[in-house]
Design a protein around this motif. Structure first.
Motif, PDB file in Angstrom:
ATOM      1  N   SER A 117       0.820  -1.223   0.000  1.00  0.00           N
ATOM      2  CA  SER A 117       0.000   0.000   0.000  1.00  0.00           C
ATOM      3  C   SER A 117       0.846   1.262   0.000  1.00  0.00           C
ATOM      4  N   SER A 118       2.112   1.131   0.392  1.00  0.00           N
ATOM      5  CA  SER A 118       2.968   2.320   0.442  1.00  0.00           C
ATOM      6  C   SER A 118       3.562   2.683  -0.913  1.00  0.00           C
ATOM      7  N   LEU A 119       3.271   1.895  -1.943  1.00  0.00           N
ATOM      8  CA  LEU A 119       3.835   2.198  -3.266  1.00  0.00           C
ATOM      9  C   LEU A 119       3.381   3.572  -3.753  1.00  0.00           C
ATOM     10  N   PHE A 120       2.104   3.906  -3.503  1.00  0.00           N
ATOM     11  CA  PHE A 120       1.574   5.181  -3.986  1.00  0.00           C
ATOM     12  C   PHE A 120       1.850   6.299  -2.972  1.00  0.00           C
ATOM     13  N   THR A 121       3.117   6.363  -2.582  1.00  0.00           N
ATOM     14  CA  THR A 121       3.632   7.498  -1.821  1.00  0.00           C
ATOM     15  C   THR A 121       4.743   8.112  -2.658  1.00  0.00           C
ATOM     16  N   PRO A 122       4.947   9.422  -2.588  1.00  0.00           N
ATOM     17  CA  PRO A 122       5.873  10.104  -3.515  1.00  0.00           C
ATOM     18  C   PRO A 122       7.241   9.448  -3.649  1.00  0.00           C
ATOM     19  N   GLU A 123       7.857   9.127  -2.533  1.00  0.00           N
ATOM     20  CA  GLU A 123       9.227   8.606  -2.578  1.00  0.00           C
ATOM     21  C   GLU A 123       9.293   7.233  -3.258  1.00  0.00           C
ATOM     22  N   LYS A 124       8.426   6.320  -2.848  1.00  0.00           N
ATOM     23  CA  LYS A 124       8.468   4.960  -3.400  1.00  0.00           C
ATOM     24  C   LYS A 124       7.932   4.911  -4.821  1.00  0.00           C
ATOM     25  N   PHE A 125       6.953   5.742  -5.108  1.00  0.00           N
ATOM     26  CA  PHE A 125       6.430   5.762  -6.474  1.00  0.00           C
ATOM     27  C   PHE A 125       7.484   6.284  -7.444  1.00  0.00           C
ATOM     28  N   SER A 126       8.241   7.263  -6.995  1.00  0.00           N
ATOM     29  CA  SER A 126       9.329   7.809  -7.816  1.00  0.00           C
ATOM     30  C   SER A 126      10.398   6.738  -8.057  1.00  0.00           C
ATOM     31  N   ALA A 127      10.729   5.970  -7.012  1.00  0.00           N
ATOM     32  CA  ALA A 127      11.728   4.896  -7.157  1.00  0.00           C
ATOM     33  C   ALA A 127      11.214   3.817  -8.114  1.00  0.00           C
ATOM     34  N   TRP A 128       9.922   3.486  -8.017  1.00  0.00           N
ATOM     35  CA  TRP A 128       9.313   2.482  -8.908  1.00  0.00           C
ATOM     36  C   TRP A 128       9.398   2.937 -10.363  1.00  0.00           C
ATOM     37  N   ASN A 129       9.104   4.208 -10.610  1.00  0.00           N
ATOM     38  CA  ASN A 129       9.178   4.736 -11.975  1.00  0.00           C
ATOM     39  C   ASN A 129      10.609   4.712 -12.497  1.00  0.00           C
ATOM     40  N   LYS A 130      11.551   5.038 -11.606  1.00  0.00           N
ATOM     41  CA  LYS A 130      12.967   5.028 -12.025  1.00  0.00           C
ATOM     42  C   LYS A 130      13.407   3.614 -12.405  1.00  0.00           C
ATOM     43  N   LEU A 131      12.961   2.609 -11.634  1.00  0.00           N
ATOM     44  CA  LEU A 131      13.291   1.217 -11.955  1.00  0.00           C
ATOM     45  C   LEU A 131      12.794   0.857 -13.346  1.00  0.00           C
ATOM     46  N   ASN A 132      11.555   1.211 -13.651  1.00  0.00           N
ATOM     47  CA  ASN A 132      10.984   0.884 -14.958  1.00  0.00           C
ATOM     48  C   ASN A 132      11.665   1.652 -16.083  1.00  0.00           C
ATOM     49  N   ASN A 133      12.035   2.904 -15.815  1.00  0.00           N
ATOM     50  CA  ASN A 133      12.749   3.679 -16.833  1.00  0.00           C
ATOM     51  C   ASN A 133      14.142   3.110 -17.087  1.00  0.00           C
ATOM     52  N   ASP A 134      14.781   2.624 -16.014  1.00  0.00           N
ATOM     53  CA  ASP A 134      16.104   1.991 -16.180  1.00  0.00           C
ATOM     54  C   ASP A 134      15.993   0.748 -17.050  1.00  0.00           C
ATOM     55  N   LEU A 135      14.919  -0.016 -16.850  1.00  0.00           N
ATOM     56  CA  LEU A 135      14.735  -1.250 -17.627  1.00  0.00           C
ATOM     57  C   LEU A 135      14.557  -0.958 -19.115  1.00  0.00           C
ATOM     58  N   LYS A 136      13.939   0.178 -19.423  1.00  0.00           N
ATOM     59  CA  LYS A 136      13.714   0.534 -20.831  1.00  0.00           C
ATOM     60  C   LYS A 136      15.017   0.799 -21.579  1.00  0.00           C
ATOM     61  N   GLU A 137      16.064   1.112 -20.823  1.00  0.00           N
ATOM     62  CA  GLU A 137      17.334   1.475 -21.452  1.00  0.00           C
ATOM     63  C   GLU A 137      18.104   0.261 -21.975  1.00  0.00           C
ATOM     64  N   TYR A 138      17.735  -0.920 -21.539  1.00  0.00           N
ATOM     65  CA  TYR A 138      18.460  -2.117 -21.978  1.00  0.00           C
ATOM     66  C   TYR A 138      18.066  -2.485 -23.410  1.00  0.00           C
ATOM     67  N   SER A 139      19.063  -2.841 -24.195  1.00  0.00           N
ATOM     68  CA  SER A 139      18.788  -3.211 -25.593  1.00  0.00           C
ATOM     69  C   SER A 139      18.001  -4.509 -25.686  1.00  0.00           C
ATOM     70  N   GLU A 140      18.074  -5.348 -24.647  1.00  0.00           N
ATOM     71  CA  GLU A 140      17.341  -6.620 -24.654  1.00  0.00           C
ATOM     72  C   GLU A 140      15.838  -6.428 -24.438  1.00  0.00           C
ATOM     73  N   VAL A 141      15.441  -5.216 -24.039  1.00  0.00           N
ATOM     74  CA  VAL A 141      14.033  -4.934 -23.731  1.00  0.00           C
ATOM     75  C   VAL A 141      13.406  -4.135 -24.865  1.00  0.00           C
ATOM     76  N   ASP A 142      12.296  -4.652 -25.396  1.00  0.00           N
ATOM     77  CA  ASP A 142      11.584  -3.930 -26.453  1.00  0.00           C
ATOM     78  C   ASP A 142      10.798  -2.751 -25.875  1.00  0.00           C
ATOM     79  N   TYR A 143       9.960  -3.028 -24.912  1.00  0.00           N
ATOM     80  CA  TYR A 143       9.216  -1.951 -24.267  1.00  0.00           C
ATOM     81  C   TYR A 143       8.690  -2.433 -22.917  1.00  0.00           C
ATOM     82  N   VAL A 144       8.309  -1.459 -22.088  1.00  0.00           N
ATOM     83  CA  VAL A 144       7.816  -1.739 -20.747  1.00  0.00           C
ATOM     84  C   VAL A 144       6.474  -1.031 -20.566  1.00  0.00           C
ATOM     85  N   ILE A 145       5.496  -1.789 -20.066  1.00  0.00           N
ATOM     86  CA  ILE A 145       4.216  -1.175 -19.688  1.00  0.00           C
ATOM     87  C   ILE A 145       4.189  -1.095 -18.171  1.00  0.00           C
TER      88      ILE A 145
END
Length: 808
Positions: free
Chosen positions: A83-111
């Motif tokens: 339930s704490s995911l939708f708090t500013p700090e953790k939500f920002s970290a979650w978004n950063k994780l997903n954005n980092d994953l998009k940078e890998y050439s092995e990944v086509d796209y992330v939803i």
């Protein structure tokens, strides 16, 4: 003449080995170096085991699906239930994780929830556009709570894609490049990039992530196989060496045996590399199998050598007799064992064929290595001391042999009653056996990734993709409203099945278009009517951002539609019932004269492959029994001896099958191997016993009882030794984290234990009870091949050779 050939052949082999010791050592060393150089060709499997032949109709349908939509198993999901995911700090970290994953050439796209886009209607010009769900980057807690409520209550389009319909669980869908899904690059990305990234995120943000999806599961599962190969080899060496030392009380005999089987293991890996085969969950078992099967060869050879030394103390004569007397018997037993494994070659399954080829080659190879290495090494060593020969006269071993003789002599009726009772109980158990084709059942259930599978099954109703392909038989037939309504009917039907998830298809995008047209009102998330379709189409034509989904679920011609659902970890029987219930309704929704509907997917193919495998292995096991029966009849010149030789070996197989039924162990690719392996090994004891019995008959002037007891005393010790080694050797596989390997080890061990008792109690009892009809002089003619040579045979052969040379 047959005796002259047999004795002469093995005598020549003995002379060849002992006179060319250095040359043979150099040849073995050279072959070992060559096969070790082939290790570089070994590769681990990066795909699921396909148990069906490439040209099987089910495989062809799957290939047709791949041709239209590409690799289907390229999705990795990362979930979080907090339930704490939708708090500013953790939500920002979650978004950063997903954005980092998009940078890998092995990944086509992330939803992911952080960059979701919603469908928006615009009027001038009339169009739909995908706009960001989150309007701002830095959101406070209240704004995040508002978006969280909107996500779960207003966006059914993303249900099962981004959020769970059962709870507040959020997941990101990571789509790998389809080109690397079945390659080493996938393994490197998962183990070297994804896993460390996830672990670092969890540690930094105090959030527990769940990761799954077929590419992830397959990678960690194959890594477990790699890790267990070394564990099995070390454990097999440790167990067999300890038992060997316990029996022989000789460090040098133990070291010689370990050296022999270690070279055999090196050869096994070399053969796999030489043939360019993949290391799968089956071929990974071969090196430790070679250790377990090779040690009995060492026991027979070393035991015979020490017996000869004890009898006359002449080392050269002892070594010569080890080769001539034991060589033939061990050759026969190794051939029958190899035959048990070679039956897998008769299946059309590539997985089993490769396993059968490598196993049978290496069983013959370990026999040759044993026959060469042991006599040659002993020829360079001092004669064994008296302390090394003490085990030949152990009181407790004699006590076991005395007990067996007492049972056969005085309690044959009890033996028959127990045997018949076991047979009846086993047949009852056999009727309760089920067939399982679960792709996940044999995976390590204590592993973290297996727990994650259960998490996604609970939250998202499944993880293994099941694909339904609809052929409308006309271009652009999918987007016709009548077809979309049929697809929706099928989706509703699938969604009602508890073991399947709510499907994904093009209808989601069409329903979302109507919701967007009516200003994002979720109650309009439904297929448009024919009238509404005319209003919506001008907007939908400009929908470019939705093409990703459109292309994923409709082919370029618009003729084929793909419906994807996810299955829970269910067995073959459940899936067959689901199919039986679905197909009549599918055919009703999609009339066969207008549509072709196919059900496919890797998980379904594995289940179908299990059924195919069971049928093929029953045939191959039957052929193995037939071939070995013919071999035994030819060897002993008596078709009646088939009964004697097969009954004690078939009974343990039936008992094991009955145990599987009562214990709830299903028939699956791993457990079906038990029967061919166990039969090929257990028949070795029968060959040894009958060969010695046939020899004793002649020595005792065809007195049945005396011959049976003599054969029992002579062979009981070696059979006991080898059976104990095999029992504990196969038990090593029970330390595996793979359920199938545990079942294989336990069942083979149990079968071989039953087989030892059957061959030492039931076999001699049958010989005594059926002496008038089967075990007499008329029936037991001179064998086609002399398996064990006696002293009298050798004298007789020498005389025949001399007479033959005089005539010449």
């Amino acid at each position: 003449m047959s005796k002259i050939f047999s004795f002469g052949f093995w005598n020549s082999i003995a002379r060849l080995i002992l006179r060319n010791r250095l040359v043979i050592i150099l040849i073995i060393l050279g072959l070992t170096v060559f096969l070790a150089s082939q290790w570089k060709n070994m590769r681990f499997s990066f795909t699921e085991a396909n148990l069906l032949p490439d040209d099987h109709p089910i495989n062809l349908k799957y290939q047709d699906f791949l041709d239209k939509f590409g690799e289907e198993g390229n999705l990795i999901v990362i979930g979080v239930k907090d339930s704490s995911l939708f708090t500013p700090e953790k939500f920002s970290a979650w978004n950063k994780l997903n954005n980092d994953l998009k940078e890998y050439s092995e990944v086509d796209y992330v939803i992911s929830v952080g960059d979701l886009k919603t469908l928006k209607k615009f009027e001038d010009p009339k169009r739909f556009e995908m706009v960001p769900f989150f309007k701002e980057k830095d959101l406070d807690k209240q704004e995040l709570a508002k978006y969280e409520d909107s996500l779960f209550n207003s966006l059914p389009f993303y249900k099962n894609l981004v959020y769970s319909p059962h709870s507040n669980t959020i997941q990101s869908a990571l789509y790998l490049n389809k080109e690397i899904v079945n390659s080493k690059e996938r393994k490197d990305f998962v183990l070297q990039e994804l896993v460390p990234l996830i672990e670092n995120f969890e540690e930094t943000n105090d959030l527990e992530l769940k990761v799954s999806g077929m590419p992830y599961i397959r990678t960690l599962n194959s890594q477990n196989i790699i890790d267990e190969i070394g564990l099995f080899i070390v454990a097999a060496l440790a167990v067999t060496s300890l038992i060997f030392f316990f029996f022989f009380r000789s460090i040098r005999a133990t070291l010689i045996s370990m050296l022999t089987v270690c070279i055999g293991v090196m050869w096994a890996f070399g053969v796999i590399g030489l043939l360019h085969y993949e290391i799968t969950v089956l071929t990974a078992l071969i090196p430790p199998l070679i250790i377990v099967i090779g040690i009995p060869n060492c026991i027979f050879l070393i035991n015979k050598y020490q017996q000869e030394i004890q009898n006359h103390g002449n080392q050269a004569k002892s070594l010569q007799r080890v080769i001539t007397k034991v060589g033939n018997a061990t050759l026969m037993t190794n051939i029958t064992t190899a035959s048990g494994f070679a039956t897998f070659i008769l299946t059309d399954s590539k997985l089993l064929t490769e396993f059968g080829i490598v196993a049978s080659i290496n069983i013959v190879a370990i026999f040759i290595l044993s026959l060469l290495i042991i006599p040659i090494i002993y020829s360079y060593m001092y004669i064994p001391k008296d302390k090394h020969l003490k085990h030949l006269n152990k009181v407790w071993i004699n006590g076991i042999v005395n007990w067996m003789e007492k049972m056969v002599k005085h309690h044959r009726i009890s033996i028959y009653i127990v045997s018949i009772s076991l047979l009846v109980i086993s047949i009852i158990g056999i009727y309760t056996i089920r067939i399982s084709g679960s792709l996940l059942e044999d995976m390590p259930q204590e592993a973290a990734f297996f727990e994650d599978i259960k998490f996604f099954e609970e939250e998202f109703d499944g993880i293994m993709p099941l694909e339904i392909l609809v052929d409308t038989k006309r271009p652009k037939g999918v987007l016709k409203l009548s077809t979309l309504k049929r697809i929706e009917k099928l989706e509703n039907l699938v969604a009602e099945v508890p073991e399947l998830s709510e499907p994904l298809s093009v209808t989601r995008l069409v329903k979302y278009s109507k919701q967007a047209y009516y200003n994002d009102n979720p109650k309009y998330y439904q297929l448009p009517s024919s009238q509404e379709r005319n209003f919506i189409m001008p907007y939908a034509k400009s929908l470019s951002s939705g093409e990703g989904m459109l292309n994923s679920y409709v082919d370029s011609t618009g003729r084929y539609a793909r419906i994807t659902t996810f299955m829970k970890d269910i067995g073959t029987d459940k899936m067959e019932r689901i199919e039986e219930n679905l197909w009549p309704q599918i055919n009703k929704i999609f009339p066969e004269e207008r549509y072709d509907v196919t059900m496919t997917g890797k998980a379904l193919i594995f289940q179908k492959g299990t059924n195919y495998l069971v049928k093929n292995l029953v045939i191959s096991l039957s052929l193995a029994i037939l071939l070995i029966a013919i071999f035994m009849a030819w060897m002993f010149r008596s078709f009646r001896m088939i009964l004697i030789s097969l009954v004690p070996n078939l009974l343990p197989l039936l008992v094991t099958a009955g145990m599987m039924g009562f214990l709830g162990v299903p028939i699956k690719p791993s457990t079906i191997l038990v029967f061919s392996i166990a039969f090929g090994i257990s028949v070795d004891d029968t060959i040894h016993f009958l060969a010695k019995y046939r020899q004793e008959l002649k020595a005792n002037n065809w007195k049945i009882k005396r011959s049976v007891y003599a054969a029992l005393r002579e062979t009981g010790l070696s059979m006991f030794y080898t059976s104990i080694v095999l029992f504990f050797g196969f038990s090593v596989f029970m330390i595996s984290s793979f359920g199938g390997t545990v079942a294989l080890g336990g069942l083979v061990s149990a079968t071989l234990l039953f087989a030892m008792l059957s061959n030492l109690l039931l076999l001699p009892s049958l010989l005594l009870s059926l002496e008038r009809n089967i075990a007499n002089k008329k029936v037991l003619k001179e064998p086609a091949m002399k398996i064990i040579e006696s002293e009298e045979d050798e004298e007789e052969i020498r005389k025949e050779e001399e007479q033959h040379s005089d005539k010449a």
